[in-house]
Design a protein around this motif. Structure first.
Motif, short mmCIF file in Angstrom:
data_model
loop_
_atom_site.label_atom_id
_atom_site.label_comp_id
_atom_site.label_asym_id
_atom_site.label_seq_id
_atom_site.Cartn_x
_atom_site.Cartn_y
_atom_site.Cartn_z
N LYS A 1 10.01 16.44 7.57
CA LYS A 1 9.96 16.76 6.16
C LYS A 1 8.96 15.86 5.45
N THR A 2 8.31 16.38 4.42
CA THR A 2 7.41 15.59 3.58
C THR A 2 7.86 15.71 2.14
N VAL A 3 7.96 14.59 1.45
CA VAL A 3 8.44 14.58 0.07
C VAL A 3 7.50 13.74 -0.78
N ALA A 4 7.32 14.14 -2.02
CA ALA A 4 6.49 13.38 -2.96
C ALA A 4 7.29 12.19 -3.50
N VAL A 5 6.74 11.01 -3.38
CA VAL A 5 7.36 9.79 -3.90
C VAL A 5 6.36 9.07 -4.80
N GLN A 6 6.79 7.98 -5.40
CA GLN A 6 5.93 7.11 -6.19
C GLN A 6 6.01 5.71 -5.59
N VAL A 7 4.88 5.02 -5.50
CA VAL A 7 4.88 3.65 -4.98
C VAL A 7 4.11 2.74 -5.93
N LYS A 8 4.57 1.48 -5.97
CA LYS A 8 3.81 0.48 -6.73
C LYS A 8 3.97 -0.88 -6.08
N VAL A 9 3.01 -1.74 -6.34
CA VAL A 9 3.04 -3.10 -5.81
C VAL A 9 4.15 -3.88 -6.51
N ARG A 10 4.83 -4.72 -5.75
CA ARG A 10 5.89 -5.57 -6.30
C ARG A 10 5.78 -6.96 -5.66
N GLY A 11 6.70 -7.83 -6.09
CA GLY A 11 6.73 -9.18 -5.52
C GLY A 11 6.17 -10.21 -6.47
N ASN A 12 6.24 -11.46 -6.05
CA ASN A 12 5.70 -12.57 -6.82
C ASN A 12 4.49 -13.15 -6.08
N ARG A 13 4.72 -14.09 -5.21
CA ARG A 13 3.61 -14.71 -4.48
C ARG A 13 2.88 -13.70 -3.62
N ARG A 14 3.62 -12.81 -2.97
CA ARG A 14 2.99 -11.87 -2.05
C ARG A 14 2.19 -10.77 -2.76
N LYS A 15 2.32 -10.71 -4.08
CA LYS A 15 1.51 -9.77 -4.84
C LYS A 15 0.07 -10.27 -4.97
N ASP A 16 -0.11 -11.58 -4.80
CA ASP A 16 -1.42 -12.22 -4.92
C ASP A 16 -2.33 -11.75 -3.78
N PRO A 17 -3.51 -11.18 -4.07
CA PRO A 17 -4.40 -10.69 -3.01
C PRO A 17 -4.93 -11.79 -2.10
N THR A 18 -4.92 -13.05 -2.56
CA THR A 18 -5.35 -14.15 -1.69
C THR A 18 -4.26 -14.54 -0.71
N VAL A 19 -3.05 -14.03 -0.92
CA VAL A 19 -1.91 -14.34 -0.04
C VAL A 19 -1.64 -13.21 0.93
N CYS A 20 -1.55 -11.98 0.39
CA CYS A 20 -1.21 -10.81 1.21
C CYS A 20 -2.32 -9.76 1.14
N GLY A 21 -2.79 -9.36 2.29
CA GLY A 21 -3.72 -8.25 2.33
C GLY A 21 -3.05 -6.94 1.96
N PHE A 22 -1.77 -6.83 2.31
CA PHE A 22 -0.98 -5.62 2.00
C PHE A 22 0.32 -6.09 1.38
N PRO A 23 0.49 -5.97 0.06
CA PRO A 23 1.65 -6.53 -0.63
C PRO A 23 2.91 -5.68 -0.44
N PRO A 24 4.06 -6.21 -0.79
CA PRO A 24 5.29 -5.42 -0.78
C PRO A 24 5.20 -4.27 -1.78
N LEU A 25 5.96 -3.22 -1.53
CA LEU A 25 5.94 -2.03 -2.39
C LEU A 25 7.33 -1.71 -2.89
N LEU A 26 7.37 -0.99 -4.00
CA LEU A 26 8.59 -0.37 -4.47
C LEU A 26 8.40 1.13 -4.31
N VAL A 27 9.33 1.78 -3.62
CA VAL A 27 9.24 3.22 -3.39
C VAL A 27 10.28 3.92 -4.26
N SER A 28 9.81 4.82 -5.11
CA SER A 28 10.69 5.59 -5.99
C SER A 28 10.84 7.00 -5.42
N PHE A 29 12.09 7.41 -5.19
CA PHE A 29 12.38 8.69 -4.56
C PHE A 29 12.70 9.75 -5.61
#
Length: 353
Positions: free
Chosen positions: A74-102
């Motif tokens: 199955k494929t479903v449309a969701v929404q995603v956005k970047v989240r987090g504190n330190r790991r949101k920093d691009p100098t820390v994480c190349g791929f930051p944590p996400l929030l997935v909205s269903f």
């Protein structure tokens, strides 16, 4: 160093493809009661998402592909956005944590009845994702009043680069309200300032010793830094629940550094940050940690996604903890005396307020 064949016990992790029977309560999301890896595909505007790391990131449309409860794709449309504190920093994480909205009408999905789920991604590499995921599994062995997690293997498809896909481990974190409901509790609002001395003392001692075991100083009960609180009822004292363990010594993320105020130079150095507890409370939690020792080691030893070097890394670190736990002089010096000092003079750590 302990042998990797040490302490066989019932496996805590089931390899992908194997099915298991799970008994869950009516207030429990079955998605977090299972251990198999969930295979997913997430198609998203990757560069737009990765660049949106400001103070208030926005949601971006994405497509999530999964197998439903009948094993149909199955494929479903969701929404995603970047989240987090330190790991949101691009100098820390190349791929930051996400929030997935269903979407509200997602039927027959394996995710259960959810609106939004936090997704802890690979950041820098799968190594640190797996290490942090396993910390949550260890915490679950010590108390049900802990966040559950579900490991995923995600294929990320960049909408702007057709045919290009990257595959990494990630894990979903149980919703805070769902964790509370599973424990017949409610969440204590964050605006209430409550110190460690006002917590349920057995639960507080368990959390403090657990944080010491994994080498984590990145938490604060009164300031709710990486801590949620549960209220079981109006008569009972609150229960603290920890989360976010990437700064722990057993994870040892490259960007993790302890605050200078604590007087340690590496997150690999353990430092007890609890207060002093009565001897009977210490005795109770020591018994708990020793009774769970085989299962804790086997979270790592029986994990099919770790190589032997990773298993040895974890075993050595746990061995050091149990040496302190079961040596009365070491425990007195590293835990009891440290707790007394903490109670006499609170160490204010910048950023944890």
């Amino acid at each position: 160093m302990a042998s990797l064949s040490l302490l066989t016990y019932q496996p805590q992790i089931t390899p992908a493809g194997k099915q298991e029977k799970v008994s869950v309560s009516t207030s429990e999301n079955p998605f977090f009661a299972r251990n198999e890896v969930v295979e997913l595909t997430l198609a998203l505007p990757l560069q737009s998402v990765l660049k949106d790391r400001g103070a208030t990131p926005g949601f971006h449309p994405a497509l999530l592909t999964y197998r439903d409860t009948a094993a149909a794709l199955k494929t479903v449309a969701v929404q995603v956005k970047v989240r987090g504190n330190r790991r949101k920093d691009p100098t820390v994480c190349g791929f930051p944590p996400l929030l997935v909205s269903f979407p509200p009408d997602i039927l027959g999905s394996p995710f259960g009845e959810v609106k939004e789920l936090k997704l802890i991604t690979h950041c820098l590499s799968d190594t640190y994702t797996l290490r942090e995921y396993l910390v949550y599994k260890v915490y679950n062995l010590l108390t049900d009043k802990s966040f559950r997690v579900r490991l995923c293997r995600i294929t990320y498809q960049d909408n702007a680069r057709k045919g290009r896909a990257d595959i990494y481990y990630a894990f979903f974190l149980e919703e805070a309200k769902a964790m509370a409901a599973r424990n017949d509790a409610t969440l204590v609002p964050k605006q209430f300032f409550i110190g460690m001395e006002h917590m349920n003392q057995k639960d507080m001692a368990t959390l403090a010793l657990f944080q010491y075991m994994i080498g984590n100083t990145d938490w604060s009960v009164p300031y709710r830094h990486n801590i949620r609180m549960l209220s079981i009822n109006q008569q009972a004292k609150p229960v603290p629940v920890a989360y976010d363990f990437d700064y722990s010594g057993i994870v040892m993320a490259p960007y993790a550094e302890p605050p200078a105020q604590l007087g340690i130079t590496s997150v690999r150095q353990r430092l007890f940050r609890g207060y002093d507890f009565p001897p009977e409370t210490y005795a109770e939690v020591i018994k708990l940690f020793n009774s769970r020792r085989p299962a804790i080691y086997n979270v790592y030893l029986l994990c099919p996604y770790l190589d032997n070097d990773e298993k040895a890394f974890a075993v050595r670190y746990l061995d050091e903890f149990y040496k302190t736990l079961n040596n009365s002089k070491d425990f007195e010096r590293s835990i009891v005396r440290a707790g007394i000092r903490n109670g006499q003079k609170y160490t204010n750590v910048k950023g944890l307020e």
